[in-house]
Design an enzyme around this catalytic site. Structure first.
Site, PDB file in Angstrom:
ATOM      1  N   ARG A  40      41.113  42.613  39.072  1.00 53.59           N
ATOM      2  CA  ARG A  40      39.738  42.117  38.960  1.00 53.59           C
ATOM      3  C   ARG A  40      38.928  43.088  38.097  1.00 53.59           C
ATOM      4  O   ARG A  40      38.769  42.870  36.946  1.00 53.59           O
ATOM      5  CB  ARG A  40      39.114  41.941  40.344  1.00 53.59           C
ATOM      6  CG  ARG A  40      37.710  41.351  40.301  1.00 53.59           C
ATOM      7  CD  ARG A  40      37.226  40.988  41.701  1.00 53.59           C
ATOM      8  NE  ARG A  40      35.939  40.341  41.680  1.00 53.59           N
ATOM      9  CZ  ARG A  40      34.793  40.960  41.872  1.00 53.59           C
ATOM     10  NH1 ARG A  40      34.761  42.266  42.110  1.00 53.59           N
ATOM     11  NH2 ARG A  40      33.650  40.296  41.846  1.00 53.59           N
ATOM     12  N   SER A 109      39.172  29.374  42.709  1.00 49.41           N
ATOM     13  CA  SER A 109      38.228  29.572  43.805  1.00 49.41           C
ATOM     14  C   SER A 109      37.614  28.240  44.209  1.00 49.41           C
ATOM     15  O   SER A 109      37.329  27.390  43.359  1.00 49.41           O
ATOM     16  CB  SER A 109      37.105  30.528  43.375  1.00 49.41           C
ATOM     17  OG  SER A 109      37.611  31.796  43.059  1.00 49.41           O
ATOM     18  N   LYS A 138      31.611  41.055  46.184  1.00 48.15           N
ATOM     19  CA  LYS A 138      31.459  40.149  45.061  1.00 48.15           C
ATOM     20  C   LYS A 138      30.050  39.570  45.070  1.00 48.15           C
ATOM     21  O   LYS A 138      29.419  39.443  46.122  1.00 48.15           O
ATOM     22  CB  LYS A 138      32.476  38.994  45.145  1.00 48.15           C
ATOM     23  CG  LYS A 138      33.923  39.430  45.108  1.00 48.15           C
ATOM     24  CD  LYS A 138      34.854  38.255  45.293  1.00 48.15           C
ATOM     25  CE  LYS A 138      34.822  37.333  44.085  1.00 48.15           C
ATOM     26  NZ  LYS A 138      35.806  36.230  44.234  1.00 48.15           N
TER      27      LYS A 138
END
Length: 212
Positions: A40, A109, A138
């Site tokens: 990420r 997602s 996040k």
């Protein structure tokens, strides 16, 4: 190993790794039995992510652990990753298939049944569903933060592909997510910020295996 077999899925983020580098965290997670790793590293340049991705590719390949890249199809191709994880605002799943090939693992997602059904119809291999408990790791829109195990259950019932709960999940609260129908959990801080990332990975895996 394909997503149907995953239990623990580490999403890397050096800014939440207590000053340790991402390679050290991934090595420890592998020692603890992690089943998949996602690069990420929001906030780092594409060049930095590429260099780190190449090093993580070596680590994960040696351990036969799938490596995926968050958001960036081009970066996944550049480091020969096993696949990519796409958000709702990223390029379409079909484009990932065209660019990475039919064997690539493509995740997406989702926080609603409609998003989950659309992702499955587009060819997603698995879903990251959340944020289940709310998260500080996040930036998540308020309406998608803390959707709860009930929403995980609704999504898991609506699709046939593996579902991984994400967002605020630890070994202490993972059981309801699995009992709701999730195949496993995807976590950042529960592993990256742990004093012992290997032990944290193992503990999470044990809870998931017991709850299945």
């Amino acid at each position: 190993m394909n997503p149907t077999e995953w239990r623990t899925y580490l999403v890397t983020q050096s800014s939440r790794s207590a000053g340790r580098d991402t390679e050290a965290i991934v090595e420890a997670a592998i020692d603890g039995g992690v089943d998949a790793v996602q690069l990420r590293e929001k906030g780092r340049s594409a060049h930095d992510r590429y260099d780190l991705g190449r090093r993580l590719r070596e680590l994960t390949a040696a351990a036969s652990v799938p490596l995926l890249v968050n958001d960036r199809i081009d970066l996944a191709a550049a480091i020969d990753a096993d696949g990519v994880h796409l958000g709702q605002s990223d390029l379409p799943i079909e484009v990932a298939r065209e660019q990475l090939g039919s064997d690539a693992i493509v995740g997406c997602s989702a926080s609603t049944v409609a998003e989950a059904e659309a992702a499955q119809a587009a060819g997603a291999d698995y879903l990251g569903v959340g944020a289940v408990y709310g998260t500080v790791s996040k930036d998540v829109p308020e309406q998608k933060d803390g959707i709860g195990a009930e929403s995980v259950a609704a999504i898991a019932d609506a699709v046939d592909i593996p579902v991984f709960g994400i967002g605020g999940i630890t070994a202490n609260n993972a059981r309801p997510v699995i009992e709701a129908g999730a195949t496993g959990t995807a976590v950042i801080s529960a592993i990256t910020a742990a004093d012992d990332p290997a032990a944290a990975t193992a503990a999470l895996g044990e809870v998931i295996a017991d709850a299945r």
